[in-house]
Design an enzyme around this catalytic site. Sequence first.
Site, mmCIF file in Angstrom:
data_model
loop_
_atom_site.group_PDB
_atom_site.id
_atom_site.type_symbol
_atom_site.label_atom_id
_atom_site.label_comp_id
_atom_site.label_asym_id
_atom_site.label_seq_id
_atom_site.Cartn_x
_atom_site.Cartn_y
_atom_site.Cartn_z
ATOM 1 N N SER A 97 -36.857 9.695 28.077
ATOM 2 C CA SER A 97 -37.003 8.607 29.042
ATOM 3 C C SER A 97 -37.468 9.179 30.364
ATOM 4 C CB SER A 97 -35.657 7.899 29.231
ATOM 5 O OG SER A 97 -35.660 7.068 30.367
ATOM 6 N N SER A 98 -38.208 8.390 31.115
ATOM 7 C CA SER A 98 -38.672 8.867 32.416
ATOM 8 C C SER A 98 -37.530 9.004 33.425
ATOM 9 C CB SER A 98 -39.745 7.931 32.977
ATOM 10 O OG SER A 98 -39.233 6.617 33.140
ATOM 11 N N CYS A 99 -36.357 8.463 33.105
ATOM 12 C CA CYS A 99 -35.221 8.591 34.019
ATOM 13 C C CYS A 99 -34.676 10.014 34.051
ATOM 14 C CB CYS A 99 -34.113 7.617 33.648
ATOM 15 S SG CYS A 99 -33.156 8.104 32.202
ATOM 16 N N TYR B 279 -26.755 9.348 31.018
ATOM 17 C CA TYR B 279 -27.799 9.047 30.039
ATOM 18 C C TYR B 279 -28.948 10.042 30.155
ATOM 19 C CZ TYR B 279 -31.522 6.404 27.686
ATOM 20 O OH TYR B 279 -32.550 6.020 26.862
ATOM 21 N N LYS C 10 -30.445 12.828 27.405
ATOM 22 C CA LYS C 10 -31.846 12.873 26.995
ATOM 23 C C LYS C 10 -32.465 14.243 27.273
ATOM 24 C CE LYS C 10 -32.602 8.808 25.240
ATOM 25 N NZ LYS C 10 -33.040 8.673 23.829
ATOM 26 N N HIS D 55 -34.021 -5.576 32.319
ATOM 27 C CA HIS D 55 -34.816 -4.889 33.327
ATOM 28 C C HIS D 55 -35.704 -5.892 34.059
ATOM 29 C CE1 HIS D 55 -33.849 -1.387 30.607
ATOM 30 N NE2 HIS D 55 -33.416 -0.991 31.775
#
Length: 307
Positions: A108-110, A137, A141, A180
Amino acid sequence: MNNDSKIYIGGHTGMVGSALVRKLKNEGFKNVIFRTSSELDLTKQQAVKAFFETEKPDYVFLAAAKVGGILANNTYRGQFLYENLMIQNNVIHQSYVHGVKKLLFLASSCIYPKMAPQPIREEYLLTGKLEHTNEPYAIAKIAGLKMCENYNLQYGCDFISVMPTNLYGPNDNYDPETSHVLPALLRKFHDAKNDQTETVEVWGTGAPKREFLHVDDLAEACLHLMKTYSGNVSVNIGTGEDISIRDLAESIKTITGYKGKITWDTSKPDGTPRKLLDVSLIHSLGWKHSISLEKGIRKVYEEKFLR
């Protein structure tokens, strides 16, 4: 990969997993396997081991994850860390043990630092602090993609990772409390039109910019990389284009046919000012998105709300 290869998709009922199922079947792959969470609990080591022993997949797309919005991420911090680590550890390790030819892990880009320079390049990973609300989270990842990288280095596996930008599309979450921004706005404007509400209130100033990718484009990119890419660099997947939340709201207002006014609650937080992925690597690998944001939103709106 060939059309008879046995392909396992973890998380096939989610937005990403279901898009992968559609893409593979449309491309003529005939041996796609999956299990619901009630049939196979991926957090259970022995259950995952037994599944791989029985099914012996050739290729694995790991899209299964414990996911949620900011509130869920921040509230269930331990649960998000534990469950995601267990899912990843079990599937990635059993893929190695049972000789899976190739695995693709959805990160994920997070995972990037909160204050990463824009646009965000792959090498910015682990160069700064994470956003606090989704840190557990993100750490899970990061552990997953590092597991893929180090299984490649130690065991000679062919495990790759990708980092998608913000996604939307079929099977998205439209709950007004937990969704979202894009699906939340679609729901708000659609309901306001039907209820003939004079105004729609949106949080913040509308100034932050975000990048959005249709999940069908993501599925196409993942299949392209599964066929053509091997390496330890986790690949960004996005459009390389962003839009302000204000312009997004105006676009969705037009698409839904809402005739009222938009008001902005500037007492609410804006969040990160900008979050845009650098997609030069995946462009160099021969893939580029094909679904424009307006076309994608119109398609999603028609499929979800007008049928």
